[in-house]
Scaffold this active site. Structure first.
Site, PDB file in Angstrom:
ATOM      1  N   ASP A  92       0.791  -1.226   0.000  1.00  0.00           N
ATOM      2  CA  ASP A  92       0.000   0.000   0.000  1.00  0.00           C
ATOM      3  C   ASP A  92       0.823   1.275   0.000  1.00  0.00           C
ATOM      4  O   ASP A  92       0.331   2.342   0.327  1.00  0.00           O
ATOM      5  CB  ASP A  92      -0.902  -0.009   1.227  1.00  0.00           C
ATOM      6  CG  ASP A  92      -0.116  -0.283   2.513  1.00  0.00           C
ATOM      7  OD1 ASP A  92       1.106  -0.007   2.520  1.00  0.00           O
ATOM      8  OD2 ASP A  92      -0.714  -0.761   3.491  1.00  0.00           O
ATOM      9  N   GLU A 114      -0.114  -8.787  -1.535  1.00  0.00           N
ATOM     10  CA  GLU A 114      -0.829  -8.266  -0.355  1.00  0.00           C
ATOM     11  C   GLU A 114      -2.004  -7.385  -0.810  1.00  0.00           C
ATOM     12  O   GLU A 114      -2.204  -6.259  -0.352  1.00  0.00           O
ATOM     13  CB  GLU A 114       0.094  -7.472   0.578  1.00  0.00           C
ATOM     14  CG  GLU A 114      -0.428  -7.344   1.988  1.00  0.00           C
ATOM     15  CD  GLU A 114       0.436  -6.455   2.887  1.00  0.00           C
ATOM     16  OE1 GLU A 114       0.615  -5.261   2.605  1.00  0.00           O
ATOM     17  OE2 GLU A 114       0.967  -6.981   3.870  1.00  0.00           O
ATOM     18  N   GLU A 128      -2.567   4.850   3.020  1.00  0.00           N
ATOM     19  CA  GLU A 128      -2.432   3.460   2.563  1.00  0.00           C
ATOM     20  C   GLU A 128      -3.744   2.840   2.085  1.00  0.00           C
ATOM     21  O   GLU A 128      -3.765   2.099   1.110  1.00  0.00           O
ATOM     22  CB  GLU A 128      -1.806   2.600   3.661  1.00  0.00           C
ATOM     23  CG  GLU A 128      -0.313   2.853   3.889  1.00  0.00           C
ATOM     24  CD  GLU A 128      -0.032   4.050   4.780  1.00  0.00           C
ATOM     25  OE1 GLU A 128      -0.987   4.680   5.278  1.00  0.00           O
ATOM     26  OE2 GLU A 128       1.157   4.377   4.967  1.00  0.00           O
ATOM     27  N   HIS A 193       4.338   4.433  14.394  1.00  0.00           N
ATOM     28  CA  HIS A 193       4.827   5.333  13.344  1.00  0.00           C
ATOM     29  C   HIS A 193       3.739   5.871  12.425  1.00  0.00           C
ATOM     30  O   HIS A 193       3.986   6.748  11.622  1.00  0.00           O
ATOM     31  CB  HIS A 193       5.870   4.620  12.464  1.00  0.00           C
ATOM     32  CG  HIS A 193       5.265   3.634  11.509  1.00  0.00           C
ATOM     33  ND1 HIS A 193       4.727   2.445  11.920  1.00  0.00           N
ATOM     34  CD2 HIS A 193       5.091   3.671  10.164  1.00  0.00           C
ATOM     35  CE1 HIS A 193       4.269   1.780  10.882  1.00  0.00           C
ATOM     36  NE2 HIS A 193       4.461   2.502   9.808  1.00  0.00           N
ATOM     37  N   ARG A 195       1.109   7.614  10.180  1.00  0.00           N
ATOM     38  CA  ARG A 195       0.836   9.028   9.904  1.00  0.00           C
ATOM     39  C   ARG A 195      -0.466   9.515  10.560  1.00  0.00           C
ATOM     40  O   ARG A 195      -0.525  10.611  11.103  1.00  0.00           O
ATOM     41  CB  ARG A 195       0.740   9.169   8.380  1.00  0.00           C
ATOM     42  CG  ARG A 195       0.640  10.559   7.834  1.00  0.00           C
ATOM     43  CD  ARG A 195       0.547  10.479   6.317  1.00  0.00           C
ATOM     44  NE  ARG A 195       1.817  10.114   5.734  1.00  0.00           N
ATOM     45  CZ  ARG A 195       2.675  10.975   5.167  1.00  0.00           C
ATOM     46  NH1 ARG A 195       2.363  12.246   5.113  1.00  0.00           N
ATOM     47  NH2 ARG A 195       3.806  10.561   4.663  1.00  0.00           N
ATOM     48  N   HIS A 226      10.957   4.985  15.250  1.00  0.00           N
ATOM     49  CA  HIS A 226      10.988   5.257  13.807  1.00  0.00           C
ATOM     50  C   HIS A 226      11.706   6.587  13.557  1.00  0.00           C
ATOM     51  O   HIS A 226      11.511   7.545  14.320  1.00  0.00           O
ATOM     52  CB  HIS A 226       9.540   5.316  13.304  1.00  0.00           C
ATOM     53  CG  HIS A 226       9.388   5.216  11.819  1.00  0.00           C
ATOM     54  ND1 HIS A 226       9.621   6.269  10.972  1.00  0.00           N
ATOM     55  CD2 HIS A 226       9.043   4.168  11.042  1.00  0.00           C
ATOM     56  CE1 HIS A 226       9.409   5.873   9.725  1.00  0.00           C
ATOM     57  NE2 HIS A 226       9.054   4.601   9.734  1.00  0.00           N
TER      58      HIS A 226
HETATM   59  N1  UDP Z   1      11.112  -3.695  11.579  1.00  0.00           N
HETATM   60  C1  UDP Z   1      12.503  -3.723  11.563  1.00  0.00           C
HETATM   61  N2  UDP Z   1      13.183  -2.969  12.485  1.00  0.00           N
HETATM   62  C2  UDP Z   1      12.547  -2.189  13.409  1.00  0.00           C
HETATM   63  C3  UDP Z   1      11.122  -2.160  13.406  1.00  0.00           C
HETATM   64  C4  UDP Z   1      10.445  -2.925  12.474  1.00  0.00           C
HETATM   65  O1  UDP Z   1      13.106  -4.421  10.743  1.00  0.00           O
HETATM   66  O2  UDP Z   1      13.218  -1.532  14.224  1.00  0.00           O
HETATM   67  C5  UDP Z   1      10.373  -4.486  10.560  1.00  0.00           C
HETATM   68  C6  UDP Z   1       9.333  -5.426  11.120  1.00  0.00           C
HETATM   69  O3  UDP Z   1       9.884  -6.700  11.364  1.00  0.00           O
HETATM   70  C7  UDP Z   1       8.266  -5.473  10.031  1.00  0.00           C
HETATM   71  C8  UDP Z   1       8.419  -4.147   9.317  1.00  0.00           C
HETATM   72  O4  UDP Z   1       9.644  -3.579   9.753  1.00  0.00           O
HETATM   73  O5  UDP Z   1       8.510  -6.501   9.100  1.00  0.00           O
HETATM   74  C9  UDP Z   1       7.265  -3.228   9.638  1.00  0.00           C
HETATM   75  O6  UDP Z   1       7.501  -1.988   9.146  1.00  0.00           O
HETATM   76  P1  UDP Z   1       6.650  -0.711   9.575  1.00  0.00           P
HETATM   77  O7  UDP Z   1       6.095  -0.934  10.932  1.00  0.00           O
HETATM   78  O8  UDP Z   1       7.536   0.460   9.351  1.00  0.00           O
HETATM   79  O9  UDP Z   1       5.514  -0.616   8.462  1.00  0.00           O
HETATM   80  P2  UDP Z   1       4.058  -1.229   8.285  1.00  0.00           P
HETATM   81  O10 UDP Z   1       4.144  -2.712   8.453  1.00  0.00           O
HETATM   82  O11 UDP Z   1       3.144  -0.575   9.284  1.00  0.00           O
HETATM   83  O12 UDP Z   1       3.677  -0.854   6.895  1.00  0.00           O
END
Ligand code: UDP
Length: 352
Positions: A92, A114, A128, A193, A195, A226
């Site tokens: 997304d 996804e 998203e 994190h 938005r 983040h």
């Molecule tokens: N993640 C990472 N290091 C961190 C925090 C998260 O590698 O310090 C990984 C986590 O394992 C997951 C992904 O980042 O696979 C999630 O990313 P994020 O939360 O930024 O985005 P979202 O999933 O909400 O789109």
């Protein structure tokens, strides 16, 4: 058939990695294109997995309009030079939406991994939810991660023959990575994190986390923060002097190591929810809506909302009532058992 695999952020890159490995195994010609939407987070994931993009962009921008406009122009030139037959996008992100759009304009077919997640609120998660819906309109091949996402696509009129329920590719990466680390229940792992939570909602969540860390000192609260300045400022202002350990973002392996040690996960992340639920880690979801109903319906996660008192009382109960905590350890398989990318690439291979 030549594929373009597009990635731009930490989560979409992590979820594309198992697909790239599978394309390599099957000797399917492909280029990896890194759009530069994330900078440091993307570079560190690429380095960690020794992934070298065939094309990388640097985009100096502020905000989504700049990012979208500049990227669309850059991709126009890329598609003119490299005539991809199939564009593979994930999830997304704005990277995925603009890559799918540029691919569509160039005459390529679009594969969406996804696909079909819906919160049914166009502004939450923002942007998203809208990105996903628009990518769904552009896509020819849809790979939903779970049954609810597949049903959403069918309700929106996508032909069932264009939909392939495969599970989520993040579970593929997790299956391989998680077995390296011991399963324990020592810490409380936090990520925030999103938005739509910036500002007041994130302040409320941080105050709740601070109060819980004071109340339950036997658990170590660890918060990889983040790098977005809007997030960092709020988190350090409110939790800087609290017992919560604030750290820089971790590598994927270090993050999964910590997740395996978690007693509870508090997060607004989509990917982290999926990972926690698969590993049997209870997850408190700091959001008003969810596009991952399987996690909430199974009881692996609780949708806490963003009201300060409500968040506090829900999460406090998970700590104070061991029966609730125990019931939340579901080892959820709703997003597959870690072999999704194999199925996705098999479908791509048979698609001409
Ligand atoms: N993640 C990472 N290091 C961190 C925090 C998260 O590698 O310090 C990984 C986590 O394992 C997951 C992904 O980042 O696979 C999630 O990313 P994020 O939360 O930024 O985005 P979202 O999933 O909400 O789109």
């Amino acid at each position: 058939m030549r594929c373009g695999v597009f990635l731009g952020t930490r989560p979409d890159t992590l979820k594309q990695i198992p697909v790239i490995w599978e394309l390599q195994k099957n000797s399917i010609p492909h280029d990896i294109i890194a759009t530069g939407q994330h900078t440091t987070l993307l570079t560190s994931v690429l380095e960690e997995f020794s992934l070298k993009p065939d094309h990388s962009f640097e985009i100096k921008r502020s905000g989504l309009n700049d990012l979208s406009g500049i990227l669309l122009q850059k991709l126009h030139h890329l598609f003119n030079e490299y005539k991809y037959d199939l564009v593979i996008v994930q999830g997304d992100t704005t990277t995925s939406l603009i890559s799918a759009l540029a691919g569509f304009y160039s005459g390529a077919k679009i594969a969406h991994i996804e696909a079909g997640l819906r919160s049914f609120d166009c502004r939450d998660p923002f942007p998203e939810e809208m990105n996903r819906k628009l990518i769904g309109q552009l896509a020819d091949l849809h790979f939903p991660p779970g049954a609810a996402a597949r049903d959403n696509l069918i309700k929106e009129g996508v032909l069932p023959t264009d939909i392939h329920l495969t599970g989520n590719t993040i579970i593929d990466l997790l299956r391989i990575t998680a077995e390296e680390y011991p399963d324990q229940e020592n810490n409380v792992l936090i990520t925030l994190h999103r938005r739509e939570n910036w500002g007041h909602k994130m302040e409320c969540a941080c105050r709740v986390i601070g109060r819980l860390a004071e109340k339950y000192p036997d658990k170590q609260f660890i918060f990889p923060v983040h790098p977005n300045p809007k997030v960092k400022e709020t988190v350090y202002n409110i939790l800087g002097d609290s017992p919560v350990q604030l750290i820089d973002p971790l590598s994927y392996h270090d993050f999964i190591k910590l997740l395996k040690r978690a007693y509870l996960v508090i997060t607004d992340s989509g990917g982290v929810q999926e990972e926690a639920a698969f590993l049997g880690k209870p997850v408190a979801v700091i959001r008003e809506t969810t596009e991952r109903p399987e996690i909430i319906d199974s009881g692996a996660g609780i949708l806490c909302g963003t009201n300060e008192q409500r968040m506090y009382s829900i999460i406090d109960k998970i700590f104070s009532d061991p029966a609730i905590h125990k019931q939340m350890k579901k080892y959820l398989k709703a997003y597959g058992d870690g072999y999704s990318s194999k199925e996705i690439v098999a479908k791509i291979k048979g698609y001409e």
